[in-house]
Design an enzyme around this catalytic site. Structure first.
Site, mmCIF file in Angstrom:
data_model
loop_
_atom_site.group_PDB
_atom_site.id
_atom_site.type_symbol
_atom_site.label_atom_id
_atom_site.label_comp_id
_atom_site.label_asym_id
_atom_site.label_seq_id
_atom_site.Cartn_x
_atom_site.Cartn_y
_atom_site.Cartn_z
ATOM 1 N N LYS A 1 74.650 -52.885 10.629
ATOM 2 C CA LYS A 1 75.286 -54.148 10.958
ATOM 3 C C LYS A 1 76.397 -54.460 9.957
ATOM 4 C CE LYS A 1 72.382 -57.239 12.527
ATOM 5 N NZ LYS A 1 71.207 -58.107 12.322
ATOM 6 N N ARG B 1 71.266 -62.296 7.586
ATOM 7 C CA ARG B 1 70.921 -61.319 8.618
ATOM 8 C C ARG B 1 70.508 -60.006 7.983
ATOM 9 N NH1 ARG B 1 76.194 -60.922 12.283
ATOM 10 N NH2 ARG B 1 74.647 -60.337 13.851
ATOM 11 N N GLY C 1 65.483 -56.615 17.094
ATOM 12 C CA GLY C 1 64.448 -57.635 17.007
ATOM 13 C C GLY C 1 63.395 -57.382 15.959
ATOM 14 N N MET D 1 63.740 -57.317 12.571
ATOM 15 C CA MET D 1 63.837 -58.054 11.320
ATOM 16 C C MET D 1 64.315 -59.478 11.633
ATOM 17 S SD MET D 1 63.255 -55.320 9.366
ATOM 18 C CE MET D 1 63.940 -55.418 7.753
ATOM 19 N N ARG E 1 77.527 -52.434 17.845
ATOM 20 C CA ARG E 1 76.800 -51.215 17.510
ATOM 21 C C ARG E 1 76.824 -50.313 18.722
ATOM 22 N NH1 ARG E 1 71.069 -54.360 17.282
ATOM 23 N NH2 ARG E 1 71.041 -54.996 19.453
ATOM 24 N N HIS F 1 64.492 -58.972 24.936
ATOM 25 C CA HIS F 1 63.757 -58.038 24.093
ATOM 26 C C HIS F 1 63.056 -56.969 24.909
ATOM 27 C CE1 HIS F 1 60.081 -56.808 21.900
ATOM 28 N NE2 HIS F 1 60.975 -56.603 20.957
ATOM 29 N N ARG G 1 51.376 -16.485 33.271
ATOM 30 C CA ARG G 1 49.985 -16.268 32.853
ATOM 31 C C ARG G 1 49.152 -15.837 34.046
ATOM 32 N NH1 ARG G 1 50.642 -21.712 29.571
ATOM 33 N NH2 ARG G 1 51.699 -22.064 31.534
ATOM 34 N N SER H 1 57.380 -11.727 22.144
ATOM 35 C CA SER H 1 57.460 -13.118 22.550
ATOM 36 C C SER H 1 56.501 -13.878 21.647
ATOM 37 C CB SER H 1 57.058 -13.259 24.017
ATOM 38 O OG SER H 1 56.983 -14.621 24.337
ATOM 39 N N CYS I 1 57.459 -18.542 23.582
ATOM 40 C CA CYS I 1 56.925 -19.034 24.854
ATOM 41 C C CYS I 1 55.856 -20.104 24.650
ATOM 42 C CB CYS I 1 56.360 -17.897 25.677
ATOM 43 S SG CYS I 1 54.974 -17.086 24.888
ATOM 44 N N TYR J 1 65.870 -16.035 23.301
ATOM 45 C CA TYR J 1 65.634 -17.099 24.274
ATOM 46 C C TYR J 1 64.437 -17.961 23.890
ATOM 47 C CZ TYR J 1 61.738 -14.307 26.050
ATOM 48 O OH TYR J 1 60.562 -13.624 26.146
HETATM 49 P P1 ADP Z 1 69.312 -59.071 15.360
HETATM 50 O O1 ADP Z 1 69.480 -57.913 14.472
HETATM 51 O O2 ADP Z 1 67.922 -59.402 15.679
HETATM 52 O O3 ADP Z 1 70.206 -58.980 16.570
HETATM 53 P P2 ADP Z 1 71.255 -60.797 14.173
HETATM 54 O O4 ADP Z 1 71.394 -60.790 12.702
HETATM 55 O O5 ADP Z 1 72.262 -60.035 14.917
HETATM 56 O O6 ADP Z 1 69.803 -60.341 14.538
HETATM 57 O O7 ADP Z 1 71.302 -62.322 14.580
HETATM 58 C C1 ADP Z 1 70.541 -62.976 15.524
HETATM 59 C C2 ADP Z 1 71.425 -63.860 16.382
HETATM 60 O O8 ADP Z 1 72.110 -64.813 15.580
HETATM 61 C C3 ADP Z 1 72.489 -63.099 17.122
HETATM 62 O O9 ADP Z 1 72.614 -63.633 18.396
HETATM 63 C C4 ADP Z 1 73.724 -63.351 16.315
HETATM 64 O O10 ADP Z 1 74.867 -63.245 17.096
HETATM 65 C C5 ADP Z 1 73.484 -64.745 15.803
HETATM 66 N N1 ADP Z 1 74.205 -64.943 14.550
HETATM 67 C C6 ADP Z 1 74.065 -64.237 13.399
HETATM 68 N N2 ADP Z 1 74.902 -64.655 12.450
HETATM 69 C C7 ADP Z 1 75.616 -65.656 12.990
HETATM 70 C C8 ADP Z 1 76.671 -66.487 12.501
HETATM 71 N N3 ADP Z 1 77.144 -66.335 11.266
HETATM 72 N N4 ADP Z 1 77.156 -67.410 13.335
HETATM 73 C C9 ADP Z 1 76.663 -67.557 14.590
HETATM 74 N N5 ADP Z 1 75.697 -66.815 15.090
HETATM 75 C C10 ADP Z 1 75.168 -65.868 14.313
HETATM 76 MG MG MG Z 2 72.087 -58.750 16.576
#
Ligand code: ADP
Ligand code: MG
Ligand code: MG
Length: 889
Positions: free
Chosen positions: A22, A92, A101, A103, A336, A452, A558, A768, A836, A856
């Protein structure tokens, strides 16, 4: 001093290891000039330093964080905790590999009783300010102070009920103020402390808990599932906030640059107006499709679409992008590489080549061979009448049938007991992940295509339907209703994740077919690879499938499976029970035409491609009834019908079964040891092969079989069996007047054979490597016992890195393979070599085979496409490796 903290304009996308995925991408986007709220990243090294210091942020790191904060304040012109113009930030997490989801993120940090008022004045929008504050208290308390969200939700719900509100947007600023007072009381009651008001304290507490969350249960489960090492650590991103919840001219959303389910090249995503952060993914409100943004906010949409295009071109891959619109202004919060289904992966890779974005080799490396399994799965038979219940969002393709369960723990329990279940939930959270793993499929009544459940299911290649709002789930009664139909816990349903359909009962499935793009990608793989791919097939149907899937031959046929057929077993038993050679030969003469027929079928299916046939391998008692069952029958007869002929017969059978009984059948009288003691069996098999070839020669098909002698440990065994096969060929030649071109080789599956491969090569045209048995004999494990009793514990406790029966143990078993190839080729440079065991269909083992110089790999027909791709990837990844032999197939 070592650098632990990086401003967003100090990094780039190649620094993932240090900044996490990230953070590295936020830096990259900042540097290419995209509208990214400014901030800084605390490196993954700081996380490891935190754990090394016994969960403490060192003074060095603290100092660097404060300096970075000061720079952020300078750039934004706001100050953390300054009531008149407060800086608010998000905290974050971000590991090297994206862990959706897994962390916890905290938004609106910096809010307290004073800054909330400042915000209210500054924005002239008190409602928004108090709404943000209450979100912050709830999130911070949950993640950092360990106060369950349940308490907050309960309070809010009671408040809504008391005031007759239906949804949150109806609450006014004053309402939120009251709710906040209640929230703070909850915190005080639960933690015996006031909610922390000092923003710097909030910040450091939050950073600590992101580091802590690296080791929370769901993160650990996810890492284990995805084989992500524990030592990588997570980075922490501190980013100034932008607000999607200021009103109807704001919003937040998630989009993929292409459809992650089908691969179609259209913008694909969802957004919510007047919402913040996680609202979209959490599945609390069902969001709107991205296409409607075009009519609602045309300018923002235009800018967003352009940004998506730019990001895709920049990263040369499909992107998964988070964005927020604050009062009509677009911000990008994350990008990403987007997770995708196998179908989408293939289509995107192929189309990106056609669009000139990537080359063929890159395309081949883009698709994970393991994922292809999804496409080789069966689908619902369209022609079969369905009892259609409802339709939800087609969140992850594939079809599944199973009993309905409503609880992740129960899904896990039943799934592990081998039951097929479908997990049905209002929505899923990361805490449900163990249940999703064990279920056949997931269905939710709320949430969109980026919720999720959808993201996780697609990643696992599991069928999933989301947002099926017709589904009224009653968790207490353990049932759901669709219209008038009630489906109870335990009832069987079938779902089709590609269409979103939910159906009652079980529906038959049909065999998979390869799409055009898939075939094209595999054709590229065939061009690129320098490793042959064959299939293990024991009958004409499997051979046919193997041929369709592009196998270049059969690496293992076989023959014992031909003996197991219900009609043949009695004859096989007659052969085993024979009291003299004459009787045995009579029974064998009956079996011969049957074997011959099978061989003809297989040779025909393979249309002249090479076929390796292994002579009989298992111990003879496998063809006889179970000893204990027989004993019970005999005892019963002795009491009930002591003079019956049946008793005499059964007693004789029991005697023979006892004779053949072994202390350790795996190491007993089997493989070539059978041929050595009962040469007439192997002789019959060899003749059946040659008769089959003679017959096909009349039809104009030329077959060059490779006859394989199993379980050789000493060259003398092979010498004798080789002579036997040659004699059989000569006999058939005399009878039919045909001549035969064939190879005789052996399966290397005993360590001694690998270690004396130079001697064995003198008598063998090919090796083999039978890595299933070679793994058993190298480890001294009997596979069934090991998998039943201790292997799982070994893997969990990291005594072994993987199940060696699934992933080739390169250090041990692999060394024997290498030795075998080296010694064998030293004696006979043209020696043909292959593998094999089941490992022949596993990507890392295939790479190993390539590097070891095998000609192979051979695997189950359904894994052939996977193996073709994995073989191409191995070749591309190691272009510098010289091949001593070109593959013959
Ligand atoms: P995850 O890895 O679970 O996607 P994120 O760190 O991306 O968690 O953040 C969770 C949510 O919060 C996401 O929808 C993200 O866009 C939003 N978010 C994170 N930082 C900011 C920010 N600085 N301003 C507004 N929204 C944010
Ligand atoms: Mg995110
Ligand atoms: Mg074997």
């Amino acid at each position: 001093m070592k650098k632990f903290v990086y401003m967003f304009n100090e990094g780039n996308s190649s620094m993932k290891e240090l900044l996490g995925g990230k953070g590295a991408n936020l830096a990259e986007m900042t540097s290419i000039g995209l509208p990214v709220p400014f901030g800084f990243t605390i490196s993954t090294e700081s996380c490891n330093a935190y754990y090394d210091a016994g969960k403490e942020i060192s003074p060095d790191v603290q100092e660097q964080i404060l300096q970075a904060l000061a720079r952020l304040e300078q750039t934004t012109g706001k100050r953390l905790g300054e009531p008149s113009n407060p800086l608010l930030v998000s905290v974050r997490s971000g590991a090297v590999f994206s862990m959706p989801g897994m962390m916890d993120t905290i938004l609106n940090l910096g809010m307290n009783d004073e800054t909330v008022e400042g915000m209210a004045k500054l924005t002239k929008n008190p409602r928004f300010a108090y709404d943000s504050y209450r979100r912050f208290i709830q999130m911070f308390s949950d993640v950092v102070l360990d106060v369950d969200v349940f308490f907050f939700e309960q309070l809010l719900e009671e408040y809504r009920e008391k005031h007759g509100y239906n949804s949150d947007p109806e609450l006014t600023a004053e309402d939120w103020q009251e709710v906040i007072a209640g929230y703070k009381k909850i915190v005080k009651d639960r933690t015996r402390k006031e909610f922390p008001q000092e923003p710097k304290e909030q910040l450091f507490l939050a950073i600590n808990s992101v580091f802590d969350s690296w080791n929370n249960q769901r993160a650990i489960v996810y890492r284990r599932l995805n084989k992500i090492p524990d030592h990588l650590g997570t980075a922490v991103n501190i980013q100034s906030m932008v607000f999607g919840n200021t009103g109807d001219e704001s919003g937040t959303g998630v989009a993929f640059t292409r459809n992650p389910s089908t691969g179609e090249n259209v913008l694909y995503g969802e957004y919510l107006i007047n919402a913040q952060g996680e609202d979209v993914v959490a599945g609390i409100r069902t969001p709107q499709p991205i296409a409607t943004l075009e009519s609602e906010m045309p300018e923002v949409f235009q800018q967003f679409a352009e940004t998506c295009h730019l990001l895709e071109q920049h990263y040369q891959d499909m992107q998964d992008i988070e964005f927020t619109v604050e009062r009509g202004k677009l911000f990008i919060l994350q990008t990403r590489t987007g997770k995708r289904t196998a179908q989408a992966a293939i289509r995107i890779a192929v189309e990106m080549v056609e669009e000139g974005i990537i080359d063929k080799k890159t395309a081949l490396l883009r698709v994970d061979p393991e994922q292809l399994n999804q496409l080789l799965h069966r689908r619902i038979d369209e022609s079969y009448p369905r009892n259609h219940l409802a339709k939800g969002l087609p969140a992850s393709p594939g079809a599944a049938t199973g009993a309905v369960v409503f609880d992740a723990d129960e899904a896990e329990q039943l799934g592990n007991d081998g039951k097929r279940v479908i997990l049905v939930r209002p929505e899923t959270t990361p805490d449900d992940i163990h249940g999703i793993i064990a279920a056949q499929a997931v269905v939710t009544s709320r949430g969109g295509m980026t919720s999720h459940a959808a993201v996780v299911a697609r990643g696992m290649g599991k069928a999933c339907i989301c947002g099926c709002e017709a589904l009224k789930i009653d968790l207490k009664e353990k049932q759901f209703r669709i219209g008038d139909t009630v489906v109870n816990h335990g009832d069987v349903i079938t779902i089709d994740g590609a269409t979103g359909e939910i159906m009652l009962g079980e529906i038959p499935m049909i065999e998979p077919q390869l799409s055009e793009e898939f075939q094209l990608l595999l054709a590229w793989a065939d061009e690129a690879r320098k490793l042959g791919v064959r299939a293990n097939a024991d009958n004409p149907e499997d051979a046919q499938k193997a041929f369709e899937f592009g196998a270049g031959g059969i690496g293992l046929c076989r023959t014992e499976h031909m003996f197991m057929d219900a009609k043949r077993v009695p004859i096989v038993q007659k052969m085993i029970l024979a009291s003299n050679l004459e009787e045995r030969e009579a029974a064998l003469a009956e079996l011969l035409p049957m074997q011959q027929g099978d061989f003809e079928g297989i040779f025909e299916a393979m249309q002249g491609f090479p076929v390796t046939i292994r002579l009989l391998d298992p111990p003879l008692h496998e063809f006889l009834p179970d000893k204990e069952e027989l004993l019970v029958e005999v005892t019963k007869l002795q009491i009930l019908d002591p003079s019956s002929a049946e008793l005499v017969e059964k007693e004789q059978l029991l005697k023979k079964v006892r004779q053949l009984d072994e202390f350790n059948p795996m190491l007993g009288h089997r493989g070539c040891r059978l041929g050595m003691i009962h040469p007439e069996i192997y002789e019959m098999q060899a003749k059946a092969i040659f008769y089959a070839i003679a017959k096909l020669a009349d039809k104009g098909l030329e077959v060059k079989p490779e006859i394989m002698i199993p379980l050789v440990g000493h060259v003398n065994e092979l010498k004798e069996m080789r002579q036997l096969v040659i004699d059989a060929a000569l006999q058939v030649q005399e009878e039919t007047g045909k001549t035969f071109d064939y190879l005789i080789g052996t399966m290397i599956e005993i360590p001694r054979a690998a270690l004396t491969a130079d001697q064995i090569a003198e008598e063998a045209d090919f090796f083999s490597f039978g890595t299933n048995d070679l793994t058993q004999t190298t480890f001294g494990y009997s596979r069934d016992d090991a998998e039943r009793k201790f292997l799982q514990a070994y893997i969990e406790n990291k005594v072994l890195p993987e199940n060696p029966f699934a992933v080739l143990d390169q250090d041990g078993v692999g060394k024997l393979v290498e030795t075998g190839v080296k010694l064998g080729r030293a004696k006979k440079p043209q020696l043909k070599t292959g593998i094999c065991g089941e490992h022949g269909g596993e990507k890392s083992s295939i790479e190993f085979c390539y590097l070891t110089g095998l000609d192979y790999v051979s695997c189950s027909p359904y894994r052939v496409p996977l193996a073709r791709l994995a073989a191409a990837q191995a070749t591309i990844r190691h272009e510098a490796v010289e091949r001593t032999l070109q593959p013959q197939i």
